[in-house]
Scaffold this active site. Structure first.
Site, PDB file in Angstrom:
ATOM      1  N   LYS A  52       0.846  -1.341  -0.147  1.00  0.00           N
ATOM      2  CA  LYS A  52       0.110  -0.010   0.114  1.00  0.00           C
ATOM      3  C   LYS A  52       0.929   1.154   0.097  1.00  0.00           C
ATOM      4  O   LYS A  52       0.439   2.373  -0.659  1.00  0.00           O
ATOM      5  CB  LYS A  52      -0.994   0.072   1.191  1.00  0.00           C
ATOM      6  CG  LYS A  52      -1.985  -1.026   1.016  1.00  0.00           C
ATOM      7  CD  LYS A  52      -3.076  -0.780   2.099  1.00  0.00           C
ATOM      8  CE  LYS A  52      -4.378  -1.961   1.896  1.00  0.00           C
ATOM      9  NZ  LYS A  52      -5.462  -1.639   2.934  1.00  0.00           N
ATOM     10  N   ASP A  55     -10.143   2.826   1.847  1.00  0.00           N
ATOM     11  CA  ASP A  55     -10.399   2.009   3.089  1.00  0.00           C
ATOM     12  C   ASP A  55     -11.211   2.901   4.036  1.00  0.00           C
ATOM     13  O   ASP A  55     -12.294   2.437   4.764  1.00  0.00           O
ATOM     14  CB  ASP A  55      -9.192   1.683   3.679  1.00  0.00           C
ATOM     15  CG  ASP A  55      -8.505   0.747   3.098  1.00  0.00           C
ATOM     16  OD1 ASP A  55      -9.294  -0.304   2.843  1.00  0.00           O
ATOM     17  OD2 ASP A  55      -7.105   0.376   3.127  1.00  0.00           O
TER      18      ASP A  55
END
Ligand code: ATR
Length: 480
Positions: free
Chosen positions: A71, A107
């Site tokens: 990420k 997210d």
């Protein structure tokens, strides 16, 4: 659809068990979007990830989802970055456009949607447990959802302090040893640690002092109900797990790539639960090929992509070992091949070379035991929620075993390459090799019967690319 053909992937390591391909396929079907979405394992660090991104750009991928451990790398490789990705410093969604990369982080949106779906009545105080990679998105979402005070507790206090200095919305840092003492103050508690996940110890907490309106959340979805959520449910509290977050974080990616904003509907959630609870059988894939073709190498490549694998030779080894189910019946047939309570493969093979007429009697005993072992393994794959089960069966065609499989993959290589490979094996002789080959179906016939053919006389990368290609096609056709 605004573009020719959608091509996406989930990149990370490990990545085989990701549900992102399932979510993506669900929406593609619903909205009639042509294309594919695949598992893209990426071991290594930033350099390997950059290399992967360059390749996917060159291959005209539309975009990818990115998971652990890339990420941060996804954020670094981007030419442009969304504000919310900037706020988190990590990205989980990449869009490829005009040879460039745009990074987003979805997210926060995933957890925000999950919280809003349970309609919290009171939003005075929330407690975030954990300060790892998942915590920042969760606390930002709680802030956007309107929680006035957000406290955090983490085993390593320093990490919580690090987050407090980065995120103004955080109120108090609570000692890890004390967070359970003051539960009555909270309207919502969310676990972002790995405690409670399959294979991890549970989060030890006593919820008896929790107020009746408290919401208990976990961002874990394997299992769907962690011990924490089970306790909360038994206590009559409102709960939610990480599955809604997973589905909701996928929404913006699909929208970026296709221009269509998909919905997280109850039927999608039910489908994901069915998969996780082992209610959907994996795609049954048979892998076969003559001796020396590289079946084990290819099976390992399928496993890397997430397939559950089973190997007929391994099963026979287990059955012949001391205590194995085949020892007694084989001892009855050929007492001379038993050694130290196990079937000696060497003695058995010498026996069969001298008495080829004994093959059928042996097979009548061993084949049903192997089939039972295979059934157990398939069942295990299903219970684990696997998308596919690859079964390595050397004599698939010769023994007419191909019926139950949705796809048959034949591994092949040039005859000379194969002969050389086999003859260097310990104990192998020209004579033995010829006897084995004589029992196998001619290569051309196998290839003609294959749904997919994998060549192993190429470089490992080229073979891996063929496996990946076949796997993508098989899952697109049968798994979703
Ligand atoms: P990341 O998500 O960044 O990879 P991680 O190391 O996987 O982070 O940890 C996730 C969270 O689970 C962290 O908050 C971690 O606490 P520490 O910061 O103290 O490591 C928490 N965690 C993992 N195992 C734990 C345990 N046995 N007890 C308490 N917290 C634990």
């Amino acid at each position: 659809m605004t573009q020719a053909r959608f091509r996406g992937a989930i990149a990370g390591w490990p990545v085989g068990h990701s549900l992102s391909p399932v979510v993506n396929a669900w929406w593609r079907r619903k909205h009639g979007v042509a294309g594919s979405y695949e598992h893209m394992p990426c071991e290594g660090g930033e350099a390997e990830f950059r290399q992967l991104v360059e390749r996917l750009k060159a291959e005209e991928f539309t975009g990818i989802n990115v998971t652990i451990p890339h990420k941060e790398n996804a954020f670094k490789v981007a030419d442009t970055v969304s504000d919310r990705a900037k706020a988190l410093g990590v990205a989980n969604t990449l869009v490829f456009y005009d040879g460039k990369v745009h990074a987003d982080n979805t997210d926060e949106e995933g957890f925000y949607a999950s919280v809003m779906a349970v309609r919290p009545e009171r939003k005075s105080r929330a407690l975030v447990l954990g300060a790892g990679g998942a915590a920042p998105a969760v606390l930002m979402a709680l802030h956007r959802a309107g929680f006035e005070n957000i406290d955090i507790s983490n085993r390593t206090r320093q990490k919580a302090e690090g987050l407090k200095s980065r995120f103004e919305c955080l109120s108090e840092i609570v000692d890890w040893s004390k967070f359970a003492d003051n539960l009555s103050a909270y309207d919502l508690v969310v676990n972002t640690t790995s405690l409670g996940m399959h294979g991890q110890p549970p989060l030890e907490v006593d919820l008896s002092a929790a107020p009746d309106h408290m919401i208990v959340a976990d961002i874990i979805y394997t299992p769907l109900e962690t011990p924490l959520l089970a306790q909360a449910r038994a206590r009559g509290l409102k709960t939610f797990n990480g599955l809604a977050m997973l589905a909701n974080q996928a929404v913006p990616g699909f929208e970026h790539w296709t221009g269509i904003r998909p919905a997280v509907t109850p039927d999608l959630m039910e489908h994901l639960e069915d998969r996780l609870l082992g209610r959907i059988p994996p795609v049954a894939i048979a892998l076969t090929g003559s001796i020396g073709m590289g079946k084990s190498t290819v099976a390992a490549m399928f496993a890397r992509l997430g397939a559950h694998t089973w190997d007929a030779d391994d099963a026979v080894h287990r059955l012949y070992a001391e205590g194995g189910a085949a020892v007694e019946p084989v001892a009855e047939l050929f007492p001379d091949v038993i050694q130290s309570g196990a079937v000696s493969r060497e003695k058995l093979s010498a026996h069969l070379l001298a008495n080829p007429g004994d093959f059928p009697a042996l097979e009548a005993v061993v084949h049903p035991l192997v089939a039972a072992d295979r059934a157990v393994s398939f069942d295990k794959a299903q219970r684990a929620g696997a998308l596919s089960c690859v079964m390595d069966i050397p004599l698939l065609f010769e023994k007419h075993l191909e019926k139950p499989f949705q796809a048959v993959v034949v591994v092949t290589a040039d005859e000379e390459v194969r002969r050389k490979r086999v003859l260097v094996r310990p104990g192998m002789t020209e004579e033995k090799y010829r006897s084995i080959v004589a029992r196998q179906m001619p290569e051309g016939e196998k290839i003609a019967r294959a749904d997919y053919v994998i060549r192993t006389d190429l470089s490992l990368e080229e073979t891996a690319a063929e496996v990946s290609d076949a796997y993508r096609q098989i899952l697109e056709k049968y798994a979703y």
